[in-house]
Motif scaffolding. Sequence first.
Motif, PDB file in Angstrom:
ATOM      1  N   GLY A   9      74.455   1.037 -99.129  1.00  0.00           N
ATOM      2  CA  GLY A   9      73.565   0.031 -99.698  1.00  0.00           C
ATOM      3  C   GLY A   9      72.163   0.587 -99.620  1.00  0.00           C
ATOM      4  O   GLY A   9      71.953   1.659 -99.056  1.00  0.00           O
ATOM      5  N   THR A  10      71.216  -0.136-100.180  1.00  0.00           N
ATOM      6  CA  THR A  10      69.826   0.321-100.116  1.00  0.00           C
ATOM      7  C   THR A  10      69.350   0.282 -98.668  1.00  0.00           C
ATOM      8  O   THR A  10      70.034  -0.251 -97.787  1.00  0.00           O
ATOM      9  CB  THR A  10      68.896  -0.629-100.908  1.00  0.00           C
ATOM     10  N   MET A  11      68.158   0.773 -98.440  1.00  0.00           N
ATOM     11  CA  MET A  11      67.520   0.582 -97.137  1.00  0.00           C
ATOM     12  C   MET A  11      67.408  -0.925 -96.893  1.00  0.00           C
ATOM     13  O   MET A  11      67.314  -1.717 -97.832  1.00  0.00           O
ATOM     14  CB  MET A  11      66.103   1.197 -97.137  1.00  0.00           C
ATOM     15  N   ASP A  12      67.452  -1.327 -95.637  1.00  0.00           N
ATOM     16  CA  ASP A  12      67.142  -2.709 -95.244  1.00  0.00           C
ATOM     17  C   ASP A  12      68.187  -3.729 -95.716  1.00  0.00           C
ATOM     18  O   ASP A  12      67.862  -4.899 -95.892  1.00  0.00           O
ATOM     19  CB  ASP A  12      65.754  -3.089 -95.784  1.00  0.00           C
ATOM     20  N   CYS A  13      69.414  -3.294 -95.964  1.00  0.00           N
ATOM     21  CA  CYS A  13      70.427  -4.270 -96.398  1.00  0.00           C
ATOM     22  C   CYS A  13      71.380  -4.632 -95.262  1.00  0.00           C
ATOM     23  O   CYS A  13      72.305  -5.428 -95.481  1.00  0.00           O
ATOM     24  CB  CYS A  13      71.179  -3.775 -97.626  1.00  0.00           C
ATOM     25  N   GLY A  14      71.190  -4.068 -94.068  1.00  0.00           N
ATOM     26  CA  GLY A  14      72.013  -4.481 -92.927  1.00  0.00           C
ATOM     27  C   GLY A  14      73.084  -3.492 -92.510  1.00  0.00           C
ATOM     28  O   GLY A  14      74.002  -3.843 -91.759  1.00  0.00           O
ATOM     29  N   LYS A  15      72.960  -2.228 -92.916  1.00  0.00           N
ATOM     30  CA  LYS A  15      73.993  -1.240 -92.576  1.00  0.00           C
ATOM     31  C   LYS A  15      74.076  -1.000 -91.072  1.00  0.00           C
ATOM     32  O   LYS A  15      75.175  -1.008 -90.499  1.00  0.00           O
ATOM     33  CB  LYS A  15      73.713   0.102 -93.286  1.00  0.00           C
ATOM     34  N   SER A  16      72.927  -0.791 -90.438  1.00  0.00           N
ATOM     35  CA  SER A  16      72.951  -0.510 -88.996  1.00  0.00           C
ATOM     36  C   SER A  16      73.430  -1.732 -88.222  1.00  0.00           C
ATOM     37  O   SER A  16      74.137  -1.605 -87.210  1.00  0.00           O
ATOM     38  CB  SER A  16      71.559  -0.102 -88.507  1.00  0.00           C
ATOM     39  N   THR A  17      73.063  -2.917 -88.705  1.00  0.00           N
ATOM     40  CA  THR A  17      73.520  -4.151 -88.057  1.00  0.00           C
ATOM     41  C   THR A  17      75.045  -4.218 -88.104  1.00  0.00           C
ATOM     42  O   THR A  17      75.701  -4.514 -87.094  1.00  0.00           O
ATOM     43  CB  THR A  17      72.913  -5.376 -88.782  1.00  0.00           C
ATOM     44  N   LEU A  18      75.624  -3.916 -89.266  1.00  0.00           N
ATOM     45  CA  LEU A  18      77.082  -3.947 -89.399  1.00  0.00           C
ATOM     46  C   LEU A  18      77.730  -2.878 -88.517  1.00  0.00           C
ATOM     47  O   LEU A  18      78.766  -3.124 -87.891  1.00  0.00           O
ATOM     48  CB  LEU A  18      77.476  -3.758 -90.867  1.00  0.00           C
ATOM     49  N   SER A  48      69.628   1.932 -84.229  1.00  0.00           N
ATOM     50  CA  SER A  48      68.862   0.680 -84.125  1.00  0.00           C
ATOM     51  C   SER A  48      68.933  -0.109 -85.418  1.00  0.00           C
ATOM     52  O   SER A  48      69.044   0.453 -86.507  1.00  0.00           O
ATOM     53  CB  SER A  48      67.395   0.994 -83.805  1.00  0.00           C
ATOM     54  N   SER A  49      68.873  -1.434 -85.242  1.00  0.00           N
ATOM     55  CA  SER A  49      68.860  -2.333 -86.395  1.00  0.00           C
ATOM     56  C   SER A  49      67.545  -3.099 -86.398  1.00  0.00           C
ATOM     57  O   SER A  49      66.956  -3.344 -85.339  1.00  0.00           O
ATOM     58  CB  SER A  49      70.042  -3.299 -86.273  1.00  0.00           C
ATOM     59  N   ARG A  50      67.094  -3.502 -87.568  1.00  0.00           N
ATOM     60  CA  ARG A  50      65.853  -4.286 -87.659  1.00  0.00           C
ATOM     61  C   ARG A  50      66.007  -5.666 -87.052  1.00  0.00           C
ATOM     62  O   ARG A  50      65.030  -6.377 -86.885  1.00  0.00           O
ATOM     63  CB  ARG A  50      65.403  -4.391 -89.117  1.00  0.00           C
ATOM     64  N   LEU A  51      67.240  -6.065 -86.748  1.00  0.00           N
ATOM     65  CA  LEU A  51      67.424  -7.347 -86.060  1.00  0.00           C
ATOM     66  C   LEU A  51      67.091  -7.221 -84.575  1.00  0.00           C
ATOM     67  O   LEU A  51      67.173  -8.199 -83.851  1.00  0.00           O
ATOM     68  CB  LEU A  51      68.859  -7.843 -86.239  1.00  0.00           C
ATOM     69  N   GLY A  52      66.751  -6.015 -84.129  1.00  0.00           N
ATOM     70  CA  GLY A  52      66.306  -5.836 -82.744  1.00  0.00           C
ATOM     71  C   GLY A  52      67.352  -5.231 -81.832  1.00  0.00           C
ATOM     72  O   GLY A  52      67.053  -4.906 -80.692  1.00  0.00           O
ATOM     73  N   GLN A 141      77.315  -6.540 -98.596  1.00  0.00           N
ATOM     74  CA  GLN A 141      77.264  -7.795 -99.338  1.00  0.00           C
ATOM     75  C   GLN A 141      75.915  -8.515 -99.247  1.00  0.00           C
ATOM     76  O   GLN A 141      75.584  -9.310-100.106  1.00  0.00           O
ATOM     77  CB  GLN A 141      78.384  -8.735 -98.863  1.00  0.00           C
ATOM     78  N   VAL A 142      75.162  -8.250 -98.155  1.00  0.00           N
ATOM     79  CA  VAL A 142      73.831  -8.882 -98.068  1.00  0.00           C
ATOM     80  C   VAL A 142      72.887  -8.037 -98.900  1.00  0.00           C
ATOM     81  O   VAL A 142      72.583  -6.904 -98.558  1.00  0.00           O
ATOM     82  CB  VAL A 142      73.326  -8.956 -96.607  1.00  0.00           C
ATOM     83  N   GLU A 143      72.468  -8.599-100.032  1.00  0.00           N
ATOM     84  CA  GLU A 143      71.664  -7.807-100.958  1.00  0.00           C
ATOM     85  C   GLU A 143      70.197  -7.805-100.549  1.00  0.00           C
ATOM     86  O   GLU A 143      69.629  -8.859-100.277  1.00  0.00           O
ATOM     87  CB  GLU A 143      71.772  -8.405-102.357  1.00  0.00           C
TER      88      GLU A 143
HETATM   89  N1  LIG Z   1      63.588 -11.637 -88.553  1.00  0.00           N
HETATM   90  C1  LIG Z   1      64.757 -11.539 -89.189  1.00  0.00           C
HETATM   91  N2  LIG Z   1      65.570 -12.599 -89.321  1.00  0.00           N
HETATM   92  C2  LIG Z   1      66.761 -12.498 -89.947  1.00  0.00           C
HETATM   93  N3  LIG Z   1      67.228 -11.373 -90.464  1.00  0.00           N
HETATM   94  C3  LIG Z   1      66.475 -10.284 -90.363  1.00  0.00           C
HETATM   95  C4  LIG Z   1      65.210 -10.298 -89.726  1.00  0.00           C
HETATM   96  N4  LIG Z   1      64.690  -9.044 -89.779  1.00  0.00           N
HETATM   97  C5  LIG Z   1      65.610  -8.310 -90.439  1.00  0.00           C
HETATM   98  N5  LIG Z   1      66.671  -9.048 -90.792  1.00  0.00           N
HETATM   99  C6  LIG Z   1      67.886  -8.629 -91.495  1.00  0.00           C
HETATM  100  O1  LIG Z   1      68.151  -7.305 -91.152  1.00  0.00           O
HETATM  101  C7  LIG Z   1      68.418  -6.564 -92.333  1.00  0.00           C
HETATM  102  C8  LIG Z   1      68.090  -5.120 -92.066  1.00  0.00           C
HETATM  103  O2  LIG Z   1      69.049  -4.673 -91.132  1.00  0.00           O
HETATM  104  P1  LIG Z   1      69.273  -3.139 -90.780  1.00  0.00           P
HETATM  105  O3  LIG Z   1      70.623  -3.101 -90.139  1.00  0.00           O
HETATM  106  O4  LIG Z   1      68.127  -2.606 -90.014  1.00  0.00           O
HETATM  107  O5  LIG Z   1      69.318  -2.506 -92.258  1.00  0.00           O
HETATM  108  P2  LIG Z   1      69.683  -1.042 -92.757  1.00  0.00           P
HETATM  109  O6  LIG Z   1      70.366  -0.301 -91.650  1.00  0.00           O
HETATM  110  O7  LIG Z   1      70.564  -1.268 -93.958  1.00  0.00           O
HETATM  111  O8  LIG Z   1      68.386  -0.418 -93.180  1.00  0.00           O
HETATM  112  C9  LIG Z   1      67.563  -7.241 -93.382  1.00  0.00           C
HETATM  113  O9  LIG Z   1      68.066  -7.066 -94.687  1.00  0.00           O
HETATM  114  C10 LIG Z   1      67.695  -8.696 -92.995  1.00  0.00           C
HETATM  115  O10 LIG Z   1      68.865  -9.238 -93.559  1.00  0.00           O
END
Ligand SMILES: Nc1ncnc2c1ncn2[C@@H]1O[C@H](COP(=O)(O)OP(=O)(O)O)[C@@H](O)[C@H]1O
Length: 216
Positions: A9-18, A48-52, A141-143
């Motif tokens: 998926g693109t950057m910031d779509c939740g890959k690392s979170t998954l 690391s994920s952007r969710l912390g 799936q999270v666009e």
């Molecule tokens: N403060 C927040 N509240 C809810 N969701 C967030 C928040 N910050 C980031 N996200 C979610 O985290 C996703 C980015 O996750 P991340 O796993 O870091 O992405 P990727 O690895 O694809 O770049 C965002 O698309 C968003 O859905």
Amino acid sequence: MSELVFFSGTMDCGKSTLALQIGHNRSARGLQGVIFTREDRAGAGKLSSRLGLVTDAVEADPGMDLYAFVVESMSRGGKVDYVIVDEAQFLLPTQIDQLARIVDDLDLDVFAFGITTDFRTKLFPGSQRLIELADRLETLQVEAMCWCGARATHNARTVGGEMVVEGEQVVVGDVRGAAEAVGYEVLCRRHHRKRVTSATARAAALSPDVLPVTSG
Ligand SMILES: Nc1ncnc2c1ncn2[C@@H]1O[C@H](COP(=O)(O)OP(=O)(O)O)[C@@H](O)[C@H]1O
Ligand SMILES: Cc1cn([C@H]2C[C@H](O)[C@@H](COP(=O)(O)O)O2)c(=O)[nH]c1=O
């Protein structure tokens, strides 16, 4: 049957979170995995994920044989039930072949996560090899969304908010950086083609050329 799965998926779509969720769910059931990553924004040896959330990982340096690493871990008595790879676009094609060998010869699932294309819309060599070899390709799936509200499909590199098309393929960075620094923004294809970022769209909207003119 074990599989090599490429989640993209693109950057910031939740890959690392998954990736973290898949690891968490398996470890909650007593399974143990090897987590590889390369050039994560949080530093070497981190996923690391952007969710912390962040976890320790093995930094997959270009010289590392990922198949040999897993075999060695097992032969030292380590339990390895699955493999996760984040930032898989940065791996060498030969390392992707090693992931396929982990699936075929060691019968382990390998879950790889990454962006397919760079800021010029060209495939990363590692992603190309994953598309060629994966048993399954999954689009997240999270666009992520373009500033215009359309689904974001492309990754733009920005400097001072403006899209650039020259530079090295690999420059580690984020979508929410300082405005003047090198950063990234996800865009729909239309706005990537026209090089219209959120900053340039805002500037155009404020330009006197497009303000309504009142006579008298
Ligand atoms: N403060 C927040 N509240 C809810 N969701 C967030 C928040 N910050 C980031 N996200 C979610 O985290 C996703 C980015 O996750 P991340 O796993 O870091 O992405 P990727 O690895 O694809 O770049 C965002 O698309 C968003 O859905
Ligand atoms: C488009 C593009 C991205 N990168 C870098 C920027 C980030 O460090 C990663 C992507 O990480 P994410 O977890 O998917 O947000 O890739 C790059 O080096 N070159 C590019 O063209």
